[in-house]
Design a protein around this motif. Structure first.
Motif, short mmCIF file in Angstrom:
data_model
loop_
_atom_site.label_atom_id
_atom_site.label_comp_id
_atom_site.label_asym_id
_atom_site.label_seq_id
_atom_site.Cartn_x
_atom_site.Cartn_y
_atom_site.Cartn_z
N UNK A 1 0.84 -1.21 0.00
CA UNK A 1 0.00 0.00 0.00
C UNK A 1 0.87 1.25 0.00
N UNK A 2 1.88 1.27 0.84
CA UNK A 2 2.75 2.43 0.96
C UNK A 2 3.51 2.69 -0.34
N UNK A 3 3.86 1.63 -1.04
CA UNK A 3 4.58 1.77 -2.31
C UNK A 3 3.66 2.09 -3.48
N UNK A 4 2.37 2.12 -3.24
CA UNK A 4 1.42 2.41 -4.30
C UNK A 4 1.21 1.26 -5.27
N UNK A 5 1.42 0.04 -4.79
CA UNK A 5 1.35 -1.13 -5.68
C UNK A 5 -0.06 -1.74 -5.75
N UNK A 6 -0.97 -1.30 -4.88
CA UNK A 6 -2.31 -1.88 -4.84
C UNK A 6 -3.30 -0.97 -5.57
N UNK A 7 -4.05 -1.55 -6.48
CA UNK A 7 -5.06 -0.78 -7.22
C UNK A 7 -6.21 -0.40 -6.30
#
Length: 297
Positions: free
Chosen positions: A93-99
């Motif tokens: 989530x923190x890395x922005x990997x989840x849509x």
């Protein structure tokens, strides 16, 4: 000042053994609300048991362990069809990997499944491993609750964690992360008119860390903190607990068994402490009224 206490049993539905313990605690008057996991081996059993009683049911939103309730395959929310774990999900989530759309779909799916199985909307929704208040998740979570007409959640901010000397560094760091995430989400919940109890405790008293003396001290500390900072006639505190009987290591939970805490006698210990005459007499002596989440409507 009138004081009310909601004692919540987390992980209802994890296994049949967990369910038996939670319902025993409810029968003893030791818990009033139970947070239901929908993707576990005991989920159906939990609902069947709950329907025979007046226990207040909420949804224990799960985005970290087991298989999703929504679509069979997510591209980012899961890995090989399984949620990424407590820290793995937070890292992604923190890395922005989840849509974002996948988070929206899964939260919506779990609320709809709860309504389908229980026959009514959840009295409240909180998060397994407090994932509902991660900075990426909290605005999606709050919007979903508003869309489904649910107005109550958990704010897991336990005051003065540094004074809980029985906690090791690893536990302290983890619990501090939960508190920090929760505090950062307060504005989001307020924006969507999602209510919480005025205070909370129970992060530091899981399993063997729970004693009647500690519970009494923490409950009074929570009430005192509110009294010193807010001018209100009634203060409601939530106490998070994890009662139950040991889940077999080979089967249960998310179908492949459980961790050491779930298999240990620590959860039986919680039933005994919560159900003790010592705690019952404490509530009476301090005029603390035991209520469920429905009091927050």
């Amino acid at each position: 000042m009138k004081t009310q206490l909601i004692i919540t049993a987390d992980d209802f539905g994890f296994s049949k053994e967990r369910n038996i313990g939670i319902m025993e605690a409810f029968s003893n008057g030791a818990v009033q609300s139970a947070s239901l996991l929908l993707n576990c081996t005991g989920s159906t059993d939990a609902i069947e048991r709950a329907k025979k009683t007046s226990i207040t049911l909420g949804l224990h939103l799960n985005l970290t362990e087991g298989t999703p309730v929504g679509q069979d395959e997510y591209k980012t929310l899961t890995s090989s069809g399984i949620f990424r774990g407590r820290q793995g999900m937070r890292d992604s989530l923190t890395k922005g990997e989840i849509q974002i759309s996948e988070i929206e779909n899964e939260i919506d799916s779990q609320i709809k499944r709860f309504i389908e199985l229980v026959g009514e909307k959840p009295a409240y929704v909180d998060g397994h491993q407090h994932i509902h208040l991660h900075p990426v998740v909290s605005p999606i979570f709050a919007a979903a609750l508003k869309n489904h007409g649910v107005s109550v959640t958990r704010m897991p901010v336990e005051v003065n964690l540094k004074a809980k000397t029985w906690l090791g560094k690893e536990a302290f760091d983890l619990l501090s992360m939960f508190v920090e995430e929760a505090r950062s989400s307060a504005g989001v919940l307020q924006k969507y008119n999602i209510r919480t109890s005025e205070c909370f405790t129970g992060l530091s008293t899981m399993g063997a860390n729970m004693t009647a003396e500690r519970l009494q001290s923490l409950i009074l500390e929570a009430f005192k903190t509110v009294e010193e900072n807010l001018s209100v006639e009634t203060v409601t505190c939530e106490l998070m607990t994890h009662p139950g009987y040991p889940t077999p290591k080979e089967y249960g939970g998310f179908s492949w068994g459980t961790d050491d805490f779930g298999h240990s006698d620590d959860r039986i210990h919680e039933i005994k402490v919560l159900s003790s005459d010592t705690m019952i007499n404490f509530y009476k002596a301090h005029k603390i009224v035991l209520v469920s989440h429905r009091e927050l409507y």
